[in-house]
Design a protein around this motif. Structure first.
Motif, short mmCIF file in Angstrom:
data_model
loop_
_atom_site.label_atom_id
_atom_site.label_comp_id
_atom_site.label_asym_id
_atom_site.label_seq_id
_atom_site.Cartn_x
_atom_site.Cartn_y
_atom_site.Cartn_z
N VAL B 114 0.84 -1.20 0.00
CA VAL B 114 0.00 0.00 0.00
C VAL B 114 0.88 1.26 0.00
O VAL B 114 0.64 2.21 -0.75
N THR B 115 1.92 1.24 0.85
CA THR B 115 2.85 2.37 0.90
C THR B 115 3.54 2.59 -0.44
O THR B 115 3.66 3.72 -0.93
N ALA B 116 3.99 1.49 -1.03
CA ALA B 116 4.70 1.59 -2.31
C ALA B 116 3.80 2.18 -3.37
O ALA B 116 4.19 3.10 -4.12
N ALA B 117 2.57 1.68 -3.45
CA ALA B 117 1.66 2.15 -4.50
C ALA B 117 1.36 3.65 -4.31
O ALA B 117 1.35 4.42 -5.28
N ARG B 118 1.14 4.05 -3.06
CA ARG B 118 0.84 5.46 -2.79
C ARG B 118 2.00 6.35 -3.20
O ARG B 118 1.82 7.37 -3.87
N SER B 125 2.28 1.79 -12.60
CA SER B 125 2.03 0.94 -13.78
C SER B 125 3.32 0.49 -14.46
O SER B 125 3.30 -0.38 -15.31
N ARG B 126 4.43 1.11 -14.08
CA ARG B 126 5.69 0.77 -14.76
C ARG B 126 6.52 -0.27 -14.00
O ARG B 126 7.59 -0.65 -14.45
N ALA B 153 -3.81 -7.31 -1.54
CA ALA B 153 -3.56 -5.94 -1.09
C ALA B 153 -2.74 -5.18 -2.14
O ALA B 153 -3.02 -4.00 -2.43
N ALA B 154 -1.75 -5.86 -2.70
CA ALA B 154 -0.91 -5.21 -3.72
C ALA B 154 -1.74 -4.88 -4.95
O ALA B 154 -1.66 -3.76 -5.50
N ALA B 155 -2.53 -5.84 -5.38
CA ALA B 155 -3.35 -5.62 -6.58
C ALA B 155 -4.39 -4.52 -6.34
O ALA B 155 -4.60 -3.64 -7.19
N ASP B 156 -5.01 -4.55 -5.17
CA ASP B 156 -6.00 -3.51 -4.84
C ASP B 156 -5.37 -2.13 -4.83
O ASP B 156 -6.02 -1.13 -5.16
N ALA B 157 -4.08 -2.08 -4.43
CA ALA B 157 -3.39 -0.79 -4.37
C ALA B 157 -2.95 -0.33 -5.76
O ALA B 157 -2.48 0.80 -5.92
#
Lengths: 361, 361
Positions: B114-118, B125-126, B153-157
């Motif tokens: 979640v932190t990474a995606a934010r 996307s890269r 969780a990763a996919a949702d993020a």
């Protein structure tokens, strides 16, 4: 200082550092023993200048390369506390160094003395040698029975012998400091007496590790060479020589992995052996300590991972939180990083280059 | 090559290195498992290019800093095989990296994902993420029961999950390779099956340490990430995975001290932990080995000293002689030196920079 620096980062608390430097300088001055700190611990020019300013008579170093770095920085009295085996190229470097600063180095065999004198040529008059004696650590250093033979060989080869030195490395162990300091004094006194009887003038009786420096026998030692005292580390903490508040160097690390199962309870920090080193004497309780979690233990260490276990009832730090790690042995840490963050009052105020990092020869 | 270089110096025998690179590439090709060597072992651009040329699909690295170095060198497919906990600044570096090369990294918690995606923002996307699973080493990695939760969780993020990876580090031990390779395969297969059932497309099932790579289950693993195989080290020698002749990296050291008393029989080399590192798993027989003296043992190691003991009847090498030392664990060695000497046919023919040394984050 949390988010201002990446992790793992080595952080030197300059307030604690200044206090440690002043305390050792005052203790040695009160004893009447010269302080010649070992700079292999920090490898940092700014810290060397602080030590000299506090009254150190010069520095101890471990290699010609370290001596070159500190000579470049204006330190003019350097003892290479190591039994150098010179080659043509290292002798040339040593000779060049001796043209600009006072240099002495260790000898623990007749063969090394003869080789050194031959390769130094005319420069032989510009250096001094100190005979290393074994006071019980059984690493380098001659036994007491051989000290006169080695000194005679050095003198015959044309080297000036200024005295004797020893490293009581066996002071690193629980309850080992007092016996090691006693052996150190006895060995240095006996070796000096033998050299004096043999006609040598003994100006230098040099000893001292951080655990034993404060116990140095001032009737025998002319100088002490503690190194680790500037920073402290988990070894000194576990030996009871310092309190956690006296530790000036920590590694800021991030909790990158957290597992809170009943049979599988640990966190993993990003401060692996790449920054902590992996020294782990048998008497230590782990591979490092956490400054603010004294009950936690680093139970495994790989290059990029420090695995930490906590007591059963203790809460585990959160993922992403930042932890101050105290290395077991601080010297190897400085050989791993190119610079350190400098903090005062909890804020990072600058960076120091580890100028002698990697100067391995 | 004796007098041409100072000591201690790290020497890479390029002929042996080339042979090791070719042998692992051929073995993995024969199995049908992609080879993605771990570059943290060597940290050297020239060696990375040899690995790619021999057929590696890309590199594994441990930090964003290592990835940056190899991307700069033209390697365009990099897996950061580590559960990154991103910060604003490291996320910006990762995003910049992902603009020029293919990058994936490890995740072992929902919070890290979640932190990474934010923090990655549009760059999400890269990059691709690979879920780390614990196959018995109990370091980082989620237990099999949690793999779907973390992937969800990763996919949702917003992160793309490409598969699973594990490190069978418990393969480092006598007779541990076969069971560790079996656990590795079982864990990767089960984790991949669970993810597939949960609707994920699993392209990556990545495993492999040097001791276990040749045992990798080709029905399960899509790729293997051995690192140490390029050089070999005393651990691999003592595990019986390699012969001394297959060791491509040694440390040239000088005998600086020699003691031949009945109760006190040893030599001391100038290759201390400053160049060998001090990794010493309990099952190893010492702190390093001597390539040409298989019966000798390094019984103590400090920063500038390696103490070596020999069997009773064996002659001790002469003072000043030069000895080839095999480090216990080769990876930390490359994090200690700025460059290495490259030898072919027993002659030093050049130097390679350890470009990713100290890229600890």
């Amino acid at each position: 200082m949390g988010d201002m620096v990446g992790t793992p980062t080595v952080i030197v608390d300059a307030d604690v550092l200044d206090r440690n430097i002043a305390a050792m300088a005052a203790a040695m001055a009160a004893k009447g023993v010269d302080l010649r700190p070992h700079a292999k611990t920090h490898k940092i020019v700014e810290i060397a200048h602080k030590q000299i300013k506090a009254g150190a008579v010069g520095l101890s170093v471990a290699t010609i390369g370290e001596a070159e770095v500190f000579a470049d920085a204006g330190i003019d009295d350097l003892f290479i506390a190591y039994p150098l085996w010179l080659t043509r190229s290292s002798a040339a470097r040593l000779a060049a160094l001796a043209e600009r600063v006072d240099v002495s180095f260790g000898i623990d065999s007749a063969a090394a003395a003869v080789t050194a004198a031959r390769l130094l040529g005319d420069a032989v008059s510009r250096v001094e040698v100190v005979i290393e004696v074994d006071s019980g650590h059984h690493r380098t250093g001659v036994l007491i029975d051989d000290v006169v033979d080695v000194a005679n060989a050095a003198a015959d080869a044309g080297l000036r012998v200024s005295g004797v030195f020893t490293f009581p490395g066996h002071s690193y162990g629980p309850d080992a400091q007092v016996p090691a300091a006693t052996q150190e004094a006895t060995t240095l006194r006996d070796a000096a007496d033998l050299l004096t009887e043999a006609g040598f003038r003994v100006d230098v009786r040099s000893g001292g590790s951080t655990p034993s420096a404060l116990l140095s026998d001032a009737d025998v030692l002319t100088e002490a060479r503690p190194g680790v005292y500037v920073f402290g580390d988990a070894q000194q903490w576990e030996l009871g020589r310092i309190e956690p508040d006296d530790i000036a160097l920590t590694v800021l690390a991030t909790v990158v992995s957290r597992h809170d199962g009943p049979a599988n309870r640990r966190i993993v920090l990003d401060s692996g052996s790449k920054v902590l080193g992996s020294d782990r004497p048998g008497w230590t309780t782990g591979f490092a300590r956490l400054r603010d979690h004294p009950d936690a233990r680093v139970t495994a260490l790989s290059e990029h991972h420090a695995t930490v276990e906590f007591p059963k009832r203790a809460a585990l730090p959160a993922l992403g939180s930042r932890i101050r790690v105290v290395p077991n042995h601080v010297c190897p840490v400085l050989n791993l990083v190119d610079d350190v963050a400098v903090a005062r009052g909890g804020l990072v105020v600058g960076r120091w280059t580890v100028a002698a990092r990697g100067r391995n020869s």
